[in-house]
Scaffold this motif. Structure first.
Motif, mmCIF file in Angstrom:
data_model
loop_
_atom_site.group_PDB
_atom_site.id
_atom_site.type_symbol
_atom_site.label_atom_id
_atom_site.label_comp_id
_atom_site.label_asym_id
_atom_site.label_seq_id
_atom_site.Cartn_x
_atom_site.Cartn_y
_atom_site.Cartn_z
ATOM 1 N N ASP A 1 44.069 55.556 25.430
ATOM 2 C CA ASP A 1 45.392 56.152 25.276
ATOM 3 C C ASP A 1 46.422 55.443 26.138
ATOM 4 O OD1 ASP A 1 44.861 58.691 23.575
ATOM 5 O OD2 ASP A 1 43.235 58.606 25.033
ATOM 6 N N MET A 2 45.943 54.962 27.306
ATOM 7 C CA MET A 2 46.844 54.255 28.213
ATOM 8 C C MET A 2 46.017 53.202 28.956
ATOM 9 S SD MET A 2 48.768 57.589 29.955
ATOM 10 C CE MET A 2 50.400 56.857 30.084
ATOM 11 N N LEU A 3 46.702 52.217 29.516
ATOM 12 C CA LEU A 3 46.037 51.245 30.374
ATOM 13 C C LEU A 3 46.613 51.384 31.789
ATOM 14 C CD1 LEU A 3 46.121 48.004 28.171
ATOM 15 C CD2 LEU A 3 44.490 49.902 28.108
ATOM 16 N N GLU A 4 45.768 51.190 32.763
ATOM 17 C CA GLU A 4 46.226 51.226 34.160
ATOM 18 C C GLU A 4 45.815 49.894 34.787
ATOM 19 O OE1 GLU A 4 44.136 53.928 36.962
ATOM 20 O OE2 GLU A 4 46.124 54.663 37.529
ATOM 21 N N ILE A 5 46.786 49.100 35.138
ATOM 22 C CA ILE A 5 46.498 47.765 35.670
ATOM 23 C C ILE A 5 46.324 47.881 37.183
ATOM 24 C CG2 ILE A 5 47.236 45.341 35.701
ATOM 25 C CD1 ILE A 5 47.023 46.589 32.861
ATOM 26 N N ASN A 6 45.112 47.568 37.626
ATOM 27 C CA ASN A 6 44.803 47.702 39.053
ATOM 28 C C ASN A 6 45.114 46.393 39.760
ATOM 29 O OD1 ASN A 6 43.761 48.076 41.567
ATOM 30 N ND2 ASN A 6 41.647 48.387 40.920
ATOM 31 N N VAL A 7 46.288 46.320 40.348
ATOM 32 C CA VAL A 7 46.666 45.105 41.088
ATOM 33 C C VAL A 7 46.560 45.380 42.583
ATOM 34 C CG1 VAL A 7 48.181 44.164 39.337
ATOM 35 C CG2 VAL A 7 49.091 45.786 41.000
ATOM 36 N N SER A 8 45.729 46.360 42.933
ATOM 37 C CA SER A 8 45.819 46.877 44.294
ATOM 38 C C SER A 8 44.495 47.159 44.959
ATOM 39 C CB SER A 8 46.639 48.172 44.261
ATOM 40 O OG SER A 8 46.235 48.995 43.177
ATOM 41 N N CYS A 9 43.377 46.673 44.377
ATOM 42 C CA CYS A 9 42.102 46.949 45.027
ATOM 43 C C CYS A 9 41.962 46.071 46.256
ATOM 44 C CB CYS A 9 40.923 46.696 44.101
ATOM 45 S SG CYS A 9 39.357 46.996 44.950
ATOM 46 N N PRO A 10 41.720 46.659 47.425
ATOM 47 C CA PRO A 10 41.624 45.840 48.629
ATOM 48 C C PRO A 10 40.260 45.181 48.788
ATOM 49 C CG PRO A 10 41.371 48.143 49.212
ATOM 50 C CD PRO A 10 41.609 48.091 47.726
ATOM 51 N N ASN A 11 39.326 45.439 47.862
ATOM 52 C CA ASN A 11 37.941 45.030 48.103
ATOM 53 C C ASN A 11 37.429 43.914 47.208
ATOM 54 O OD1 ASN A 11 37.793 47.022 50.058
ATOM 55 N ND2 ASN A 11 37.298 48.556 48.504
ATOM 56 N N VAL A 12 38.318 43.310 46.433
ATOM 57 C CA VAL A 12 37.889 42.149 45.667
ATOM 58 C C VAL A 12 38.634 40.941 46.218
ATOM 59 C CG1 VAL A 12 37.313 43.464 43.616
ATOM 60 C CG2 VAL A 12 39.604 42.567 43.849
ATOM 61 N N SER A 13 38.208 39.762 45.846
ATOM 62 C CA SER A 13 38.784 38.564 46.445
ATOM 63 C C SER A 13 40.307 38.631 46.361
ATOM 64 C CB SER A 13 38.278 37.316 45.736
ATOM 65 O OG SER A 13 38.815 37.264 44.439
ATOM 66 N N ALA A 14 40.927 38.112 47.354
ATOM 67 C CA ALA A 14 42.334 38.356 47.661
ATOM 68 C C ALA A 14 43.311 38.487 46.492
ATOM 69 C CB ALA A 14 42.831 37.275 48.607
ATOM 70 N N ASP A 15 42.997 37.883 45.361
ATOM 71 C CA ASP A 15 43.985 37.848 44.275
ATOM 72 C C ASP A 15 44.559 39.213 43.912
ATOM 73 O OD1 ASP A 15 41.955 35.395 43.496
ATOM 74 O OD2 ASP A 15 44.081 34.980 43.206
ATOM 75 N N GLY A 16 43.670 40.181 43.673
ATOM 76 C CA GLY A 16 44.136 41.489 43.222
ATOM 77 C C GLY A 16 45.162 42.064 44.169
ATOM 78 N N LEU A 17 44.830 42.048 45.447
ATOM 79 C CA LEU A 17 45.725 42.651 46.417
ATOM 80 C C LEU A 17 46.995 41.831 46.580
ATOM 81 C CD1 LEU A 17 46.206 44.927 48.319
ATOM 82 C CD2 LEU A 17 44.904 43.732 50.079
ATOM 83 N N SER A 18 46.859 40.503 46.603
ATOM 84 C CA SER A 18 48.062 39.706 46.855
ATOM 85 C C SER A 18 49.035 39.831 45.688
ATOM 86 C CB SER A 18 47.709 38.252 47.139
ATOM 87 O OG SER A 18 47.119 37.660 46.023
ATOM 88 N N THR A 19 48.504 39.956 44.472
ATOM 89 C CA THR A 19 49.402 40.174 43.339
ATOM 90 C C THR A 19 50.169 41.475 43.537
ATOM 91 O OG1 THR A 19 47.851 39.045 41.885
ATOM 92 C CG2 THR A 19 49.531 40.376 40.826
ATOM 93 N N GLY A 20 49.446 42.492 44.022
ATOM 94 C CA GLY A 20 50.070 43.796 44.187
ATOM 95 C C GLY A 20 51.047 43.876 45.351
ATOM 96 N N THR A 21 51.027 42.863 46.222
ATOM 97 C CA THR A 21 51.936 42.901 47.372
ATOM 98 C C THR A 21 53.074 41.890 47.237
ATOM 99 O OG1 THR A 21 50.515 41.335 48.537
ATOM 100 C CG2 THR A 21 50.148 43.672 48.993
ATOM 101 N N ASP A 22 53.051 41.137 46.156
ATOM 102 C CA ASP A 22 54.041 40.070 45.981
ATOM 103 C C ASP A 22 54.866 40.364 44.731
ATOM 104 O OD1 ASP A 22 55.429 37.806 45.301
ATOM 105 O OD2 ASP A 22 53.736 36.428 45.510
ATOM 106 N N PRO A 23 56.125 40.783 44.916
ATOM 107 C CA PRO A 23 56.937 41.190 43.759
ATOM 108 C C PRO A 23 57.084 40.090 42.709
ATOM 109 C CG PRO A 23 58.063 41.700 45.833
ATOM 110 C CD PRO A 23 56.841 40.926 46.182
ATOM 111 N N VAL A 24 57.152 38.850 43.162
ATOM 112 C CA VAL A 24 57.363 37.760 42.201
ATOM 113 C C VAL A 24 56.121 37.584 41.321
ATOM 114 C CG1 VAL A 24 57.813 35.285 41.940
ATOM 115 C CG2 VAL A 24 59.004 36.603 43.728
ATOM 116 N N ALA A 25 54.947 37.539 41.989
ATOM 117 C CA ALA A 25 53.692 37.373 41.247
ATOM 118 C C ALA A 25 53.435 38.578 40.351
ATOM 119 C CB ALA A 25 52.535 37.185 42.230
#
Lengths: 327, 277
Positions: free
Chosen positions: A146-170
């Motif tokens: 019904d909906m998708l939730e994009i997890n750009v904020s998991c602190p426990n996978v290799s840095a990409d997920g979190l850094s995307t979630g902390t960088d407005p441009v990315a």
């Protein structure tokens, strides 16, 4: 159910728990809308704390507003080594590392089972890179989430997920790239590990997000003082539970003040209907329950009944939610 | 109009304390009243206890030791503030429980079961002895190892005519396992091949629970003697019912959850246990 109390005592908590009957016939009086999707009540489950195979024995998942699945990645992920959890006052520090069997397995097994059970499904999307997210979103596009939730904020996978979630441009670049890949309402789940949530929220909105969910976990750790070493094998993990509730409220509130229109799902340490109600007053359209569901599988449903009763006494708020507005 | 009314597995609920005693320093035997758990808890299934302190959210999972009518008993060690809360419980008080949880030992096969326990791993084996008690197609031999006080022998002796135990002053469970094997005429060196048994003779199966090092030694002993070993693992758990995925274990069937895929595993399928040989 008794009216909101200043402090939930263990006795009151236990009383509510023993009085709750998962076999009752549920009647919901207060629905909500999140990005045009109707939820029969404003309470969903938070990603990572809901597993249909585990909880289907305890309650009817179709009675929840929505369920957010465990993060789904393009290929199976093994997750992190154990120990993966450490207790902390009024919370826990976890580092699972998004272990999951991958999107193909999800589409074949989990999603059909959830839809057959009548659930409103939010598929949580995980990735190590923009390509990962794009692949999963594309594969999900023609299926019945019904909906998708994009997890750009998991602190426990290799840095990409979190850094995307902390960088407005990315983040804006990623959301923009995902937007044309699906017609489904797209929620972006945000990390609290930032100094100001507003530029992050703005990036999502400008990129085309339909809604925001917040918050994911705070980076944290515990030590074993006998060995002097971190308890978690991954060293750090994500802190969740009632200890994060006040901070989560502040994130929702600040975002709502800055962006009056964007639908927000409030997440963070909800243990009772009263805790959920606070998120609605902070400006959320709906909530997701996480840690509480690990200590009691039926907690999300019980909290939904508590919130329904609290909304009975707050017709203006209930009316706003039903119309897709917020407080 | 009649309507289908599903009946779900009972969720977390308060259970009344029937008795709480300290068997030896820091080892508590707690009897609780919960008809569902008492009726359904199989050997090595466990029950989550929750402290009444809202600061402590994690479950404390304990293997069920005995069931009796609508009561069940646990034996556990006080290892911190959380378990410490259960030490002083008084009859009539309640404690939140969830369960029974997990997959226990499979005792359907007619066999001579050898229950090898160490320290606070003995409760699921007492429960196994209880379940095997009175079955004429099985026999239970109980071999327990303790640090010092032999606190659980009397409970096992209610259900088995052959309870042997040892403490660190004399040796360990392998010492009494060797003695038992010698009596039975089971020789070492079978090297992983399960002992063939004569027609009509029951196979030997080892059920074990205890410290990891002990279980690995028992597993290696089983391989060397051609006896299958089923271990009940302990794990740090976040939920206990299959949601949180923190209690994972690497097996030949992939990464599984200790709480719902176990806690019992055939040790031949546990990765990394091979090294214990």
């Amino acid at each position: 159910m008794s009216e909101a109390t200043e402090t939930m005592t263990p006795e009151l908590d236990a009383e509510r728990r023993s009085n709750f009957d998962a076999n009752q016939k549920f009647t919901w009086h207060h629905k909500t809308q999140v990005a045009g999707v109707e939820w029969k009540n404003p309470v969903g489950t938070a990603s990572g704390t809901f597993n249909f195979d585990a909880v289907k024995w305890f309650y009817d998942v179709s009675q929840l507003g929505a369920v957010s699945t465990k993060g789904v990645s393009p290929v199976p992920w093994e997750g992190n080594p154990v120990p993966r959890t450490a207790e902390t006052p009024a919370g826990s520090v976890n580092s699972v590392g998004l272990q999951n069997p991958g999107v193909d397995y999800y589409l074949e097994h989990d999603l059909p089972a959830l839809k057959a059970a009548g659930a409103t499904v939010i598929t949580n999307v995980a990735g190590h890179s923009d390509d990962d997210y794009a692949e999963v979103v594309s594969k999900l596009a023609d299926h019945e989430s019904d909906m998708l939730e994009i997890n750009v904020s998991c602190p426990n996978v290799s840095a990409d997920g979190l850094s995307t979630g902390t960088d407005p441009v990315a983040l804006k670049r990623l959301v923009k790239r995902l937007r044309p890949l699906t017609d489904k309402p797209m929620i972006v789940k945000l990390t609290p590990n930032v100094t100001d949530i507003r530029p992050i929220a703005e990036a999502c909105i400008e990129g085309g997000a339909d809604a925001l969910s917040m918050i994911n976990t705070f980076v944290g750790m515990r030590f074993d003082i006998r060995t002097g070493k971190p308890i978690l094998a991954n060293i750090t993990g994500g802190v969740s539970g009632p200890c994060v509730h006040p901070m989560a409220l502040a994130f929702v509130y600040k975002t709502r003040q800055a962006f009056p229109e964007i639908p927000i799902i409030g997440i963070g340490g909800i243990m009772t209907g009263e805790d959920a109600l606070e998120f609605l007053y902070a400006g959320a359209n709906a909530v997701e329950v996480g840690s509480a569901a690990l200590g009691d599988p039926v907690a999300p449903l019980r909290i939904a009944t508590e919130l329904d009763a609290l909304l009975d006494k707050r017709p203006e708020l209930a009316q706003a939610l039903e119309e897709g507005r917020t407080w | 109009m009649s309507e289908f009314k599903p009946t779900y597995f009972p969720s977390r609920r308060p259970a009344q304390v029937v008795a709480c005693e300290e068997l030896t320093d820091g080892v508590v035997r707690l009897t609780l009243r919960d008809a569902f758990i008492a009726a359904h808890a199989r050997p090595a299934q466990f029950v989550n206890l929750y402290t009444s302190n809202a600061q402590r959210l994690s479950p404390r999972p304990f293997g069920v030791c005995e069931v009796n009518g609508d009561e069940f008993t646990l034996i556990f060690a006080v290892i911190g503030k959380g378990t410490g809360e259960f030490r002083g419980l008084k009859p009539g008080q309640t404690v939140d429980v969830l369960g029974p949880l997990g997959r226990g030992y499979d005792l359907r096969e007619p066999a001579d079961y050898v229950l090898v326990g160490g320290g606070l791993g003995v409760p699921p084996l007492v429960r196994a002895a209880q379940e095997l008690h009175g079955r004429d197609d099985c026999h239970a031999t109980v071999l327990f190892g303790y640090r010092n006080v032999h606190f659980a022998d009397r409970y096992a002796a209610k259900y088995s005519d052959d309870v042997r135990s040892i403490d660190e002053s004399e040796g360990n469970v392998i010492t009494i396992l060797d003695r038992w094997a010698e009596e039975r005429g089971i020789a070492g060196g079978a090297d992983g091949h399960l002992l063939p048994c004569a027609e009509g003779e029951r196979p030997v199966r080892i059920l074990t629970c205890g410290p990891l090092g002990m279980m690995k030694a028992v597993s290696a002993w089983g391989r060397d003697h051609g006896v299958a070993v089923y271990a009940s693992l302990e794990a740090r758990m976040g939920c206990g019912f299959g949601t949180c995925v923190v209690c994972t274990v690497h097996t030949t069937r992939g990464i599984l959850k200790t709480c719902v895929d176990g806690p019992v595993f055939n040790t031949a399928e546990l990765e990394g246990w091979e090294a214990a040989r």
